[in-house]
Design a protein around this motif. Structure first.
Motif, PDB file in Angstrom:
ATOM      1  N   PHE A 240       3.415   5.094   1.343  1.00  0.00           N
ATOM      2  CA  PHE A 240       3.025   4.026   0.415  1.00  0.00           C
ATOM      3  C   PHE A 240       2.611   2.763   1.174  1.00  0.00           C
ATOM      4  O   PHE A 240       1.585   2.147   0.888  1.00  0.00           O
ATOM      5  CB  PHE A 240       4.182   3.727  -0.533  1.00  0.00           C
ATOM      6  CG  PHE A 240       3.878   2.647  -1.512  1.00  0.00           C
ATOM      7  CD1 PHE A 240       3.060   2.877  -2.616  1.00  0.00           C
ATOM      8  CD2 PHE A 240       4.400   1.368  -1.338  1.00  0.00           C
ATOM      9  CE1 PHE A 240       2.781   1.865  -3.515  1.00  0.00           C
ATOM     10  CE2 PHE A 240       4.116   0.351  -2.234  1.00  0.00           C
ATOM     11  CZ  PHE A 240       3.308   0.606  -3.335  1.00  0.00           C
ATOM     12  N   SER A 241       3.440   2.354   2.188  1.00  0.00           N
ATOM     13  CA  SER A 241       3.111   1.146   2.952  1.00  0.00           C
ATOM     14  C   SER A 241       1.841   1.335   3.760  1.00  0.00           C
ATOM     15  O   SER A 241       1.044   0.407   3.908  1.00  0.00           O
ATOM     16  CB  SER A 241       4.284   0.783   3.868  1.00  0.00           C
ATOM     17  OG  SER A 241       4.535   1.829   4.806  1.00  0.00           O
ATOM     18  N   CYS A 242       1.643   2.530   4.304  1.00  0.00           N
ATOM     19  CA  CYS A 242       0.418   2.791   5.073  1.00  0.00           C
ATOM     20  C   CYS A 242      -0.809   2.675   4.175  1.00  0.00           C
ATOM     21  O   CYS A 242      -1.824   2.081   4.543  1.00  0.00           O
ATOM     22  CB  CYS A 242       0.481   4.170   5.715  1.00  0.00           C
ATOM     23  SG  CYS A 242       1.698   4.305   7.053  1.00  0.00           S
ATOM     24  N   CYS A 243      -0.725   3.216   2.986  1.00  0.00           N
ATOM     25  CA  CYS A 243      -1.857   3.171   2.059  1.00  0.00           C
ATOM     26  C   CYS A 243      -2.160   1.737   1.643  1.00  0.00           C
ATOM     27  O   CYS A 243      -3.315   1.318   1.554  1.00  0.00           O
ATOM     28  CB  CYS A 243      -1.575   4.026   0.827  1.00  0.00           C
ATOM     29  SG  CYS A 243      -1.524   5.797   1.187  1.00  0.00           S
ATOM     30  N   CYS A 244      -1.091   0.949   1.378  1.00  0.00           N
ATOM     31  CA  CYS A 244      -1.288  -0.445   0.988  1.00  0.00           C
ATOM     32  C   CYS A 244      -1.946  -1.252   2.108  1.00  0.00           C
ATOM     33  O   CYS A 244      -2.852  -2.062   1.875  1.00  0.00           O
ATOM     34  CB  CYS A 244       0.050  -1.075   0.608  1.00  0.00           C
ATOM     35  SG  CYS A 244       0.726  -0.469  -0.953  1.00  0.00           S
ATOM     36  N   GLY A 245      -1.503  -1.056   3.351  1.00  0.00           N
ATOM     37  CA  GLY A 245      -2.096  -1.773   4.474  1.00  0.00           C
ATOM     38  C   GLY A 245      -3.560  -1.425   4.657  1.00  0.00           C
ATOM     39  O   GLY A 245      -4.398  -2.307   4.867  1.00  0.00           O
ATOM     40  N   CYS A 246      -3.888  -0.151   4.562  1.00  0.00           N
ATOM     41  CA  CYS A 246      -5.286   0.270   4.703  1.00  0.00           C
ATOM     42  C   CYS A 246      -6.142  -0.296   3.575  1.00  0.00           C
ATOM     43  O   CYS A 246      -7.281  -0.729   3.796  1.00  0.00           O
ATOM     44  CB  CYS A 246      -5.378   1.789   4.717  1.00  0.00           C
ATOM     45  SG  CYS A 246      -4.609   2.559   6.173  1.00  0.00           S
ATOM     46  N   LEU A 247      -5.598  -0.326   2.359  1.00  0.00           N
ATOM     47  CA  LEU A 247      -6.346  -0.842   1.216  1.00  0.00           C
ATOM     48  C   LEU A 247      -6.613  -2.340   1.374  1.00  0.00           C
ATOM     49  O   LEU A 247      -7.726  -2.817   1.106  1.00  0.00           O
ATOM     50  CB  LEU A 247      -5.567  -0.567  -0.080  1.00  0.00           C
ATOM     51  CG  LEU A 247      -6.233  -1.024  -1.376  1.00  0.00           C
ATOM     52  CD1 LEU A 247      -7.566  -0.308  -1.559  1.00  0.00           C
ATOM     53  CD2 LEU A 247      -5.312  -0.748  -2.565  1.00  0.00           C
ATOM     54  N   CYS A 248      -5.602  -3.101   1.822  1.00  0.00           N
ATOM     55  CA  CYS A 248      -5.783  -4.545   2.029  1.00  0.00           C
ATOM     56  C   CYS A 248      -6.834  -4.821   3.094  1.00  0.00           C
ATOM     57  O   CYS A 248      -7.688  -5.708   2.937  1.00  0.00           O
ATOM     58  CB  CYS A 248      -4.454  -5.191   2.404  1.00  0.00           C
ATOM     59  SG  CYS A 248      -3.243  -5.226   1.071  1.00  0.00           S
ATOM     60  N   ASN A 249      -6.786  -4.087   4.191  1.00  0.00           N
ATOM     61  CA  ASN A 249      -7.779  -4.270   5.251  1.00  0.00           C
ATOM     62  C   ASN A 249      -9.176  -3.967   4.751  1.00  0.00           C
ATOM     63  O   ASN A 249     -10.152  -4.657   5.083  1.00  0.00           O
ATOM     64  CB  ASN A 249      -7.443  -3.390   6.450  1.00  0.00           C
ATOM     65  CG  ASN A 249      -6.174  -3.841   7.164  1.00  0.00           C
ATOM     66  OD1 ASN A 249      -5.817  -5.025   7.115  1.00  0.00           O
ATOM     67  ND2 ASN A 249      -5.494  -2.926   7.829  1.00  0.00           N
ATOM     68  N   CYS A 250      -9.275  -2.932   3.936  1.00  0.00           N
ATOM     69  CA  CYS A 250     -10.581  -2.547   3.394  1.00  0.00           C
ATOM     70  C   CYS A 250     -11.129  -3.621   2.466  1.00  0.00           C
ATOM     71  O   CYS A 250     -12.310  -3.973   2.525  1.00  0.00           O
ATOM     72  CB  CYS A 250     -10.456  -1.213   2.663  1.00  0.00           C
ATOM     73  SG  CYS A 250     -12.019  -0.590   2.012  1.00  0.00           S
ATOM     74  N   ILE A 251     -10.256  -4.180   1.616  1.00  0.00           N
ATOM     75  CA  ILE A 251     -10.690  -5.229   0.687  1.00  0.00           C
ATOM     76  C   ILE A 251     -11.137  -6.474   1.440  1.00  0.00           C
ATOM     77  O   ILE A 251     -12.183  -7.075   1.136  1.00  0.00           O
ATOM     78  CB  ILE A 251      -9.554  -5.556  -0.308  1.00  0.00           C
ATOM     79  CG1 ILE A 251      -9.300  -4.361  -1.237  1.00  0.00           C
ATOM     80  CG2 ILE A 251      -9.898  -6.805  -1.124  1.00  0.00           C
ATOM     81  CD1 ILE A 251      -8.124  -4.565  -2.162  1.00  0.00           C
ATOM     82  N   LEU A 252     -10.332  -6.905   2.437  1.00  0.00           N
ATOM     83  CA  LEU A 252     -10.700  -8.083   3.217  1.00  0.00           C
ATOM     84  C   LEU A 252     -12.013  -7.882   3.950  1.00  0.00           C
ATOM     85  O   LEU A 252     -12.844  -8.788   4.036  1.00  0.00           O
ATOM     86  CB  LEU A 252      -9.579  -8.416   4.204  1.00  0.00           C
ATOM     87  CG  LEU A 252      -8.258  -8.910   3.590  1.00  0.00           C
ATOM     88  CD1 LEU A 252      -7.211  -9.113   4.681  1.00  0.00           C
ATOM     89  CD2 LEU A 252      -8.476 -10.206   2.824  1.00  0.00           C
ATOM     90  N   SER A 253     -12.209  -6.694   4.487  1.00  0.00           N
ATOM     91  CA  SER A 253     -13.457  -6.406   5.189  1.00  0.00           C
ATOM     92  C   SER A 253     -14.646  -6.466   4.241  1.00  0.00           C
ATOM     93  O   SER A 253     -15.706  -7.015   4.576  1.00  0.00           O
ATOM     94  CB  SER A 253     -13.363  -5.029   5.853  1.00  0.00           C
ATOM     95  OG  SER A 253     -14.576  -4.704   6.491  1.00  0.00           O
TER      96      SER A 253
END
Length: 233
Positions: free
Chosen positions: A35-48
């Motif tokens: 869950f934490s890995c998915c959230c981190g990847c999603l946040c990075n993707c949104i910021l990018s």
């Protein structure tokens, strides 16, 4: 007879050798919470994505501004003080009141071929020795491209002024010469028109440093010289 074990110890037939246990390290270094890995990847993707969108907007706006500048080629509007008539400029020595009567004619030249100008507000102010004499509101108007328009301002009345020793000496010099150094400033709110597109409002300031001869009883002490005024955006 008991058989020797590999480490040299002897155990009977009914006593099994001890088992060796491997204790896992603390902290679970190799584990990962999905869950934490998915959230981190999603946040990075949104910021990018947001950063890329902002960069794209900046580039597009820069291109649009450059294209508009190449098309319209804006030039500075030119302001001139063409004529001024000063019929009264007397400072009372008893109450430090300055009595004045000044009429000023100006022209505004819009040299642009494709840009019109809305003069939504024009306020004219007259100054002497750094002290404001009066504010005058002028009529708003629209100026088409390649056009010259006229402005007329009248400053008449009385104003209490406080002159130091240097200012009082300058007034005496002006009075003896029959010509007074008067500053006139225009405070404006304008909009530019590019075809059917109108720009946001700008607030330029026009400043005219004028030397105006006194015209007393129909006799002028000198000739007023037309002067171009400064434009500050």
């Amino acid at each position: 007879m008991p058989e020797p074990h590999l480490n040299g110890a002897y155990y009977g037939p009914s006593i099994p050798p001890p088992k060796h246990y491997h204790r896992p390290g603390r902290g679970g270094g190799g584990s990962c919470n999905p869950f934490s890995c998915c959230c981190g990847c999603l946040c990075n993707c949104i910021l990018s994505c947001i950063f890329q969108i902002l960069c794209t907007i900046v580039v597009v706006l820069g291109i649009i501004i450059l294209v508009l500048w190449l098309i319209f080629r804006p030039n500075k509007v030119k302001f001139y003080a063409n004529d001024a008539e000063l019929t009264q400029f007397d400072l009372s020595s008893t109450n430090n009141t300055l009595y004045y009567n000044l009429a000023l004619n100006m022209t505004v030249r819009n040299p642009n071929k494709r840009i019109g100008i809305y003069y939504d507000r024009i306020e004219a102010s007259a100054f002497y020795q750094g002290q404001r004499l009066k504010n005058v509101e002028l009529d708003s108007f629209y100026q088409p491209h390649k056009n010259t328009s006229s402005l007329h301002a009248v400053f008449q009345g009385q104003q209490l002024v406080t002159l130091g020793s240097d200012e009082a000496s300058n007034y005496k010099d002006d009075k003896n010469s029959g010509s007074y150094n008067i500053d006139v400033e225009l405070y404006m709110r304008i909009r530019l028109k590019f075809g059917w597109v109108k720009s946001p409002k700008f607030k330029p300031k026009i400043k005219c440093d004028l030397e105006i001869p006194l015209n007393s009883n129909g006799t002028a002490s000198g000739t007023f010289e037309s002067k171009r005024c400064g434009l500050d955006w």
